[in-house]
Design an enzyme around this catalytic site. Structure first.
Site, PDB file in Angstrom:
ATOM      1  N   LYS A  30      -0.016  10.591   1.876  1.00 34.26           N
ATOM      2  CA  LYS A  30       0.216  11.118   2.187  1.00 34.26           C
ATOM      3  C   LYS A  30       1.801  11.615   2.983  1.00 34.26           C
ATOM      4  CE  LYS A  30      -4.612  12.106   3.093  1.00 34.26           C
ATOM      5  NZ  LYS A  30      -6.026  12.170   3.458  1.00 34.26           N
ATOM      6  N   ASP A  46       3.854  -1.272  -8.633  1.00 32.01           N
ATOM      7  CA  ASP A  46       3.864  -0.573 -10.037  1.00 32.01           C
ATOM      8  C   ASP A  46       3.900   1.275  -9.589  1.00 32.01           C
ATOM      9  OD1 ASP A  46       1.284  -0.195  -9.057  1.00 32.01           O
ATOM     10  OD2 ASP A  46       0.302   0.076 -11.233  1.00 32.01           O
ATOM     11  N   ASP A  69       0.723  -1.099  -0.232  1.00 33.39           N
ATOM     12  CA  ASP A  69       0.156   0.042  -0.048  1.00 33.39           C
ATOM     13  C   ASP A  69       0.754   0.992  -0.329  1.00 33.39           C
ATOM     14  OD1 ASP A  69      -2.221  -1.521   0.364  1.00 33.39           O
ATOM     15  OD2 ASP A  69      -2.474  -1.359   2.618  1.00 33.39           O
ATOM     16  N   THR A  84       2.182 -11.488  -8.802  1.00 31.72           N
ATOM     17  CA  THR A  84       1.425 -11.293  -7.923  1.00 31.72           C
ATOM     18  C   THR A  84      -0.046 -11.180  -8.512  1.00 31.72           C
ATOM     19  OG1 THR A  84       1.587  -9.287  -7.732  1.00 31.72           O
ATOM     20  CG2 THR A  84       3.296 -10.239  -6.496  1.00 31.72           C
TER      21      THR A  84
HETATM   22  N1  SAM Z   1       0.749  -8.675  -2.514  1.00 32.25           N
HETATM   23  C1  SAM Z   1      -0.661  -8.656  -3.292  1.00 32.25           C
HETATM   24  C2  SAM Z   1      -0.150  -8.332  -4.453  1.00 32.25           C
HETATM   25  O1  SAM Z   1       0.932  -8.119  -5.817  1.00 32.25           O
HETATM   26  O2  SAM Z   1      -1.269  -9.101  -5.565  1.00 32.25           O
HETATM   27  C3  SAM Z   1      -1.388  -7.619  -2.497  1.00 32.25           C
HETATM   28  C4  SAM Z   1      -0.896  -6.259  -2.428  1.00 32.25           C
HETATM   29  S1  SAM Z   1      -2.119  -5.302  -1.370  1.00 32.25           S
HETATM   30  C5  SAM Z   1      -2.416  -3.216  -2.812  1.00 32.25           C
HETATM   31  C6  SAM Z   1      -1.902  -4.902  -0.027  1.00 32.25           C
HETATM   32  C7  SAM Z   1      -1.782  -6.643   0.593  1.00 32.25           C
HETATM   33  O3  SAM Z   1      -1.407  -6.105   2.034  1.00 32.25           O
HETATM   34  C8  SAM Z   1      -3.363  -6.192   1.643  1.00 32.25           C
HETATM   35  O4  SAM Z   1      -3.733  -7.501   1.615  1.00 32.25           O
HETATM   36  C9  SAM Z   1      -2.917  -5.641   3.072  1.00 32.25           C
HETATM   37  O5  SAM Z   1      -4.287  -5.984   3.532  1.00 32.25           O
HETATM   38  C10 SAM Z   1      -1.944  -5.794   2.915  1.00 32.25           C
HETATM   39  N2  SAM Z   1      -0.973  -5.413   4.457  1.00 32.25           N
HETATM   40  C11 SAM Z   1      -1.088  -3.447   4.209  1.00 32.25           C
HETATM   41  N3  SAM Z   1      -0.334  -3.432   4.951  1.00 32.25           N
HETATM   42  C12 SAM Z   1       0.036  -4.777   5.636  1.00 32.25           C
HETATM   43  C13 SAM Z   1       0.397  -4.717   7.412  1.00 32.25           C
HETATM   44  N4  SAM Z   1       1.242  -4.074   7.742  1.00 32.25           N
HETATM   45  N5  SAM Z   1       0.640  -5.857   8.038  1.00 32.25           N
HETATM   46  C14 SAM Z   1       0.581  -6.996   7.004  1.00 32.25           C
HETATM   47  N6  SAM Z   1      -0.450  -7.245   5.553  1.00 32.25           N
HETATM   48  C15 SAM Z   1      -0.631  -5.264   5.129  1.00 32.25           C
END
Ligand code: SAM
Length: 214
Positions: free
Chosen positions: A121, A153, A117, A191
């Site tokens: 900000k 990306d 993610d 992924t």
């Molecule tokens: N890695 C996968 C992909 O490339 O298709 C998912 C990408 S998605 C944008 C980011 C994932 O990271 C989400 O499922 C979110 O819930 C998880 N995530 C974000 N912050 C996290 C954290 N602090 N601890 C564990 N998981 C986290």
């Protein structure tokens, strides 16, 4: 990642033999859980698990642990693993903030971050999984030669991550602004997000870093 409350997700997760429900109790004992001394590679923010499942099938001599914050998302990875039953894959629902409670110093050989993610900000910069705050946590659990591999990306997040790696004293081993057309693509497993964004024509950025202690 769209978040919705999936009824029954917590129950399916709690019932799966592949989910480690109290991961802090395994700290220092992951080799015993897998029953071998193979290297441990973890993915933080694994989403629905396409990457890690593919890696676990391709590399049976590596132990993989997937970490995901939300039950509703982890559920898909659990369902996939219940079908595949790969002996070298375990899953954890937790926030990566607590990662040092779950792995002992030097217990992890590799950390994968995929399409993390962006937290755009400035005031949320510390929440980015490649921030100095998180890199310091990773340093505590990685082996001396352990490495971090990050794909995204998102150009801003990638540039932030390159700076963060340098400022935290890590060594950049390799980086590319176009993974799918670089030599780093060898053995690349896509992924869910990578498939989606590369199909839209977005280039995929990747960096590999370690602590420079080799
Ligand atoms: N890695 C996968 C992909 O490339 O298709 C998912 C990408 S998605 C944008 C980011 C994932 O990271 C989400 O499922 C979110 O819930 C998880 N995530 C974000 N912050 C996290 C954290 N602090 N601890 C564990 N998981 C986290």
């Amino acid at each position: 990642m769209r978040l919705k409350n999936v009824p029954g997700a917590r129950e399916v997760i709690a019932d799966s033999e592949f989910v480690v429900l109290y991961p802090e109790q395994q700290k220092g004992n992951w080799a015993a859980l897998f029953g071998n001394d193979d290297p441990v590679h973890i993915e933080i923010g694994m989403g629905k698990g396409k990457f890690l499942t593919g890696m676990a099938m391709a590399h049976p001599d590596v132990n993989y642990i997937g970490i995901e914050k939300y039950s509703s998302v982890l559920l898909r990875a659990v369902q996939k693993q219940e079908e595949l039953r790969l002996p070298n894959l375990r899953l954890i629902r937790m926030d990566a903030e607590d990662i040092t409670e779950v792995f002992a110093p030097g217990e992890v050989d590799r950390i994968y971050l995929n399409f993390s993610d962006p937290w755009p900000k400035d005031r949320h910069a510390k929440r980015r999984l490649t921030s100095g705050t998180f890199l310091a946590r990773y340093q505590k659990i990685l082996t001396r030669t352990g490495r971090l591999e990050f794909k995204t990306d998102n150009r801003s997040l990638f540039e932030f991550s390159l700076e963060s790696v340098a400022e935290s004293g890590w060594r950049l081993i390799a980086s590319t602004n176009d993974l799918h057309h670089s030599e780093l693509k060898e053995g690349n497993i896509m992924t869910e997000y990578e498939e989606r964004f590369s199909a839209m024509g977005n280039p995929i950025y990747k960096l590999i870093a370690d602590q420079g202690t080799e």
